[in-house]
Design a protein around this motif. Structure first.
Motif, short mmCIF file in Angstrom:
data_model
loop_
_atom_site.label_atom_id
_atom_site.label_comp_id
_atom_site.label_asym_id
_atom_site.label_seq_id
_atom_site.Cartn_x
_atom_site.Cartn_y
_atom_site.Cartn_z
N MET A 192 -7.99 5.27 3.86
CA MET A 192 -8.05 4.42 2.68
C MET A 192 -9.49 4.40 2.16
SD MET A 192 -5.57 1.33 4.02
CE MET A 192 -6.08 0.19 2.74
N ARG A 240 0.85 -1.18 0.00
CA ARG A 240 0.00 0.00 0.00
C ARG A 240 0.89 1.23 0.00
NH1 ARG A 240 -3.24 4.00 -0.85
NH2 ARG A 240 -3.75 5.28 0.94
N HIS A 283 -8.99 0.56 -2.27
CA HIS A 283 -7.84 -0.03 -1.59
C HIS A 283 -8.22 -1.30 -0.84
CE1 HIS A 283 -6.55 4.44 -1.31
NE2 HIS A 283 -5.95 3.90 -2.34
N ASN A 332 -2.52 3.79 7.94
CA ASN A 332 -3.01 2.81 6.97
C ASN A 332 -2.86 1.40 7.50
OD1 ASN A 332 -2.30 4.34 3.69
ND2 ASN A 332 -3.52 5.03 5.42
#
Length: 330
Positions: free
Chosen positions: A27, A20, A31, A76
């Motif tokens: 996100m 990623r 994703h 993330n």
């Protein structure tokens, strides 16, 4: 891919590698899909997984500080962990942090950099004289996790474990380059399985972007925000909204609501019935949108709840190099 499946049938080891690029804190749905598939692969084949967070790449390409890029990586990581990856089989790493702690990883980066010429990366990625040397050298960093020797702690210094890379189709050039140099490095060519892009709300020819809040469904969106986005922005080819017109001309299966259901609905029988009803005009566009809204609210709502449970300590555990407890690595 066939080679990987043959290895599995022979009870031989392989591992998964995906990644990623942390360009923002949140996100979006586009994703999420590859990670859902990656989780299915890990559970189905019972194999280790490494997840690269390319905070170095996003610092080089985007107008953010290196500290911001690293913070985005950790944020993330929370979204990824919230999907329920097994901590005993999963290693998540930031490039900025891992390069400084693992000489073997950096050695593989150097080896790839030595084997790939500027002419080659220029032809593959379209670099020109105005691009920084950071951009030109980065593809080697994305290539290195394809080799198990980059993870001596995870794989007990085994250097010949093959790799399967589930990724979006735009990442293919990186791994074509990697396959070209793999044997020169004494490594195994990685196998790759691609996913297509989840389109933006504005139509099937578009791509979800983290920079446009009205083009994407974010994992932080509330139920009301999801409803507003689908009702206001989800496009239908030709802009057909009226039920009578829909019945006369039939549906357009490029409608974004329909397309999203092809990604998200796991009940094949139910989806087939919806597809039939929508194709012949029995199911109106507004009804299709309501089906999608409820499904998205359920998926995103569950993800928000799971993410809220992810602590800094959990992130640290996933991002600490360690032996992975997997039956194939003995």
């Amino acid at each position: 891919m066939h080679g990987i499946l043959t290895l599995y049938e022979q009870k031989q080891p392989f591992y998964l590698y995906t990644g990623r690029g942390p360009s923002s804190e949140a996100m979006h749905l586009g994703h999420l899909i590859p990670f859902i598939f990656t989780k299915w692969l890990q559970e189905t084949f019972d194999v280790p997984l490494v997840i690269q967070l390319t905070d170095d790449e996003k610092f080089i390409w985007n107008d953010i500080t290196v500290e911001e890029a690293n913070r985005y990586a950790h944020e993330n990581a929370k979204d990824i962990i919230a999907l329920g990856f097994d901590i005993n089989k999963t290693f998540i790493f930031s490039d900025i942090e891992y390069i400084s702690s693992c000489p073997e990883f950096y050695m593989n980066i150097c080896k790839v950099q030595k084997l790939v010429t500027y002419s080659q990366v220029k032809g593959i990625f379209g670099f020109d004289v105005s691009d920084s040397i950071g951009k030109i050298s980065f593809p080697a960093i994305q290539a290195a996790p394809s080799f198990s020797s980059s993870f001596p702690r995870l794989f007990k210094s085994k250097k010949d474990i093959p790799c399967l890379i589930p990724c979006a189709i735009d990442q293919d050039p990186y791994f074509r380059m990697t396959r070209d140099v793999a044997q020169k490095l004494g490594g195994v060519k990685p196998a790759v399985i691609h996913s297509t892009f989840v389109p933006a709300l504005q139509g099937v020819q578009t791509k979800m972007s983290a920079s446009d809040p009205n083009a994407s469904i974010f994992l932080t969106d509330t139920d009301e925000e999801i409803r507003i986005k689908i009702k206001r922005y989800a496009d239908s080819e030709g802009g057909i909204n009226m039920t009578d017109e829909h019945k006369k001309r039939g549906s357009y299966l490029t409608d974004i609501s329909y397309q999203y259901l092809t990604y998200l609905m796991t009940d094949d029988d139910k989806f087939t019935q919806i597809e039939r009803d929508y194709a012949c005009g029995v199911l109106a566009r507004e009804q299709l949108q309501e089906i999608l809204i409820k499904l998205l609210q359920k998926i995103i709502g569950k993800h928000r709840q799971n993410r809220a449970l992810v602590t800094k300590e959990m992130v640290k555990q996933y991002m600490t190099p360690r032996n992975l407890e997997c039956s194939i690595v003995t």
